[in-house]
Motif scaffolding. Structure first.
Motif, PDB file in Angstrom:
ATOM      1  N   ALA A  12       2.441 -10.417   9.308  1.00 41.36           N
ATOM      2  CA  ALA A  12       1.503 -10.487   8.182  1.00 41.36           C
ATOM      3  C   ALA A  12       1.080  -9.092   7.731  1.00 41.36           C
ATOM      4  N   ILE A  13       0.874  -8.195   8.679  1.00 42.20           N
ATOM      5  CA  ILE A  13       0.486  -6.812   8.344  1.00 42.20           C
ATOM      6  C   ILE A  13       1.615  -6.110   7.595  1.00 42.20           C
ATOM      7  N   ALA A  14       2.843  -6.253   8.086  1.00 40.94           N
ATOM      8  CA  ALA A  14       3.986  -5.626   7.413  1.00 40.94           C
ATOM      9  C   ALA A  14       4.166  -6.201   6.012  1.00 40.94           C
ATOM     10  N   ASP A  15       4.038  -7.509   5.878  1.00 41.67           N
ATOM     11  CA  ASP A  15       4.186  -8.155   4.581  1.00 41.67           C
ATOM     12  C   ASP A  15       3.093  -7.707   3.616  1.00 41.67           C
ATOM     13  N   MET A  16       1.870  -7.648   4.123  1.00 40.79           N
ATOM     14  CA  MET A  16       0.754  -7.218   3.284  1.00 40.79           C
ATOM     15  C   MET A  16       0.922  -5.753   2.858  1.00 40.79           C
ATOM     16  N   ALA A  17       1.436  -4.925   3.758  1.00 34.59           N
ATOM     17  CA  ALA A  17       1.662  -3.514   3.416  1.00 34.59           C
ATOM     18  C   ALA A  17       2.703  -3.394   2.304  1.00 34.59           C
ATOM     19  N   LEU A  18       3.751  -4.201   2.369  1.00 33.61           N
ATOM     20  CA  LEU A  18       4.748  -4.190   1.303  1.00 33.61           C
ATOM     21  C   LEU A  18       4.138  -4.644  -0.025  1.00 33.61           C
ATOM     22  N   PHE A  19       3.313  -5.671   0.021  1.00 35.03           N
ATOM     23  CA  PHE A  19       2.642  -6.149  -1.184  1.00 35.03           C
ATOM     24  C   PHE A  19       1.768  -5.048  -1.785  1.00 35.03           C
ATOM     25  N   LEU A  20       1.059  -4.343  -0.912  1.00 34.39           N
ATOM     26  CA  LEU A  20       0.157  -3.296  -1.397  1.00 34.39           C
ATOM     27  C   LEU A  20       0.900  -2.084  -1.955  1.00 34.39           C
ATOM     28  N   ASP A  21       2.176  -1.924  -1.593  1.00 39.05           N
ATOM     29  CA  ASP A  21       2.972  -0.862  -2.210  1.00 39.05           C
ATOM     30  C   ASP A  21       3.084  -1.061  -3.710  1.00 39.05           C
ATOM     31  N   THR A  22       3.115  -2.309  -4.142  1.00 41.00           N
ATOM     32  CA  THR A  22       3.250  -2.595  -5.571  1.00 41.00           C
ATOM     33  C   THR A  22       1.934  -3.024  -6.221  1.00 41.00           C
ATOM     34  N   HIS A  23       0.911  -3.278  -5.397  1.00 45.94           N
ATOM     35  CA  HIS A  23      -0.400  -3.694  -5.912  1.00 45.94           C
ATOM     36  C   HIS A  23      -1.507  -2.888  -5.205  1.00 45.94           C
ATOM     37  N   PRO A  24      -1.502  -1.565  -5.337  1.00 43.63           N
ATOM     38  CA  PRO A  24      -2.434  -0.733  -4.568  1.00 43.63           C
ATOM     39  C   PRO A  24      -3.911  -0.924  -4.924  1.00 43.63           C
ATOM     40  N   ASP A  25      -4.203  -1.510  -6.054  1.00 42.21           N
ATOM     41  CA  ASP A  25      -5.593  -1.686  -6.476  1.00 42.21           C
ATOM     42  C   ASP A  25      -6.164  -3.056  -6.110  1.00 42.21           C
ATOM     43  N   ASP A  26      -5.420  -3.863  -5.387  1.00 45.00           N
ATOM     44  CA  ASP A  26      -5.862  -5.208  -4.999  1.00 45.00           C
ATOM     45  C   ASP A  26      -6.791  -5.086  -3.779  1.00 45.00           C
ATOM     46  N   THR A  27      -8.086  -4.976  -4.052  1.00 46.29           N
ATOM     47  CA  THR A  27      -9.050  -4.744  -2.965  1.00 46.29           C
ATOM     48  C   THR A  27      -9.145  -5.925  -2.002  1.00 46.29           C
ATOM     49  N   ALA A  28      -8.943  -7.130  -2.500  1.00 43.92           N
ATOM     50  CA  ALA A  28      -8.982  -8.302  -1.611  1.00 43.92           C
ATOM     51  C   ALA A  28      -7.848  -8.229  -0.586  1.00 43.92           C
ATOM     52  N   SER A  29      -6.678  -7.780  -1.017  1.00 40.80           N
ATOM     53  CA  SER A  29      -5.550  -7.656  -0.102  1.00 40.80           C
ATOM     54  C   SER A  29      -5.760  -6.530   0.892  1.00 40.80           C
ATOM     55  N   VAL A  30      -6.374  -5.448   0.455  1.00 43.14           N
ATOM     56  CA  VAL A  30      -6.688  -4.349   1.365  1.00 43.14           C
ATOM     57  C   VAL A  30      -7.648  -4.833   2.451  1.00 43.14           C
ATOM     58  N   MET A  31      -8.645  -5.586   2.039  1.00 37.86           N
ATOM     59  CA  MET A  31      -9.604  -6.126   3.011  1.00 37.86           C
ATOM     60  C   MET A  31      -8.933  -7.109   3.962  1.00 37.86           C
ATOM     61  N   GLN A  32      -8.005  -7.918   3.464  1.00 34.53           N
ATOM     62  CA  GLN A  32      -7.276  -8.861   4.307  1.00 34.53           C
ATOM     63  C   GLN A  32      -6.407  -8.109   5.321  1.00 34.53           C
ATOM     64  N   LEU A  33      -5.752  -7.053   4.869  1.00 35.42           N
ATOM     65  CA  LEU A  33      -4.936  -6.231   5.756  1.00 35.42           C
ATOM     66  C   LEU A  33      -5.787  -5.642   6.878  1.00 35.42           C
ATOM     67  N   GLU A  34      -6.938  -5.125   6.541  1.00 42.54           N
ATOM     68  CA  GLU A  34      -7.838  -4.554   7.540  1.00 42.54           C
ATOM     69  C   GLU A  34      -8.302  -5.615   8.534  1.00 42.54           C
ATOM     70  N   GLU A  35      -8.554  -6.820   8.048  1.00 43.69           N
ATOM     71  CA  GLU A  35      -8.959  -7.913   8.941  1.00 43.69           C
ATOM     72  C   GLU A  35      -7.836  -8.269   9.909  1.00 43.69           C
ATOM     73  N   TYR A  36      -6.605  -8.338   9.398  1.00 43.35           N
ATOM     74  CA  TYR A  36      -5.456  -8.619  10.265  1.00 43.35           C
ATOM     75  C   TYR A  36      -5.315  -7.537  11.342  1.00 43.35           C
ATOM     76  N   GLU A  37      -5.493  -6.279  10.948  1.00 46.29           N
ATOM     77  CA  GLU A  37      -5.378  -5.176  11.909  1.00 46.29           C
ATOM     78  C   GLU A  37      -6.472  -5.255  12.975  1.00 46.29           C
ATOM     79  N   ARG A  38      -7.698  -5.607  12.562  1.00 48.72           N
ATOM     80  CA  ARG A  38      -8.796  -5.757  13.527  1.00 48.72           C
ATOM     81  C   ARG A  38      -8.541  -6.914  14.483  1.00 48.72           C
ATOM     82  N   THR A  39      -7.949  -7.977  13.984  1.00 49.61           N
ATOM     83  CA  THR A  39      -7.645  -9.137  14.816  1.00 49.61           C
ATOM     84  C   THR A  39      -6.500  -8.839  15.774  1.00 49.61           C
TER      85      THR A  39
END
Length: 79
Positions: A12-39
């Motif tokens: 999920a982290i790798a997939d989210m990172a790829l998504f954020l490469d093309t959507h760097p301003d998606d703050t909800a996805s950034v927050m989701q990525l951080e939550e996955y990393e904390r978990t």
């Protein structure tokens, strides 16, 4: 079971990172990525405490400790 959870979060982290490469301003996805990393962090710590390292680390003082028995698949979990 623990290793399966770790793999799921790593994917999920790798997939989210790829998504954020093309959507760097998606703050909800950034927050989701951080939550996955904390978990993921405590899951990896728990696994490594029970079975040894998942990956080689540069700062590991005993670089060959990962080759000692038992291997993770030799240990039966109670879960």
């Amino acid at each position: 079971m623990l290793l399966k959870k770790i793999g799921t979060y790593q994917f999920a982290i790798a997939d989210m990172a790829l998504f954020l490469d093309t959507h760097p301003d998606d703050t909800a996805s950034v927050m989701q990525l951080e939550e996955y990393e904390r978990t993921l962090r405590p899951l990896v710590e728990e696994y490594e405490a029970k079975f040894g390292p998942l990956r080689k680390r540069q700062n590991n003082t005993n670089t060959w400790s990962w080759v000692k028995n038992p291997w993770p698949w030799d240990v039966e979990e109670d879960d």
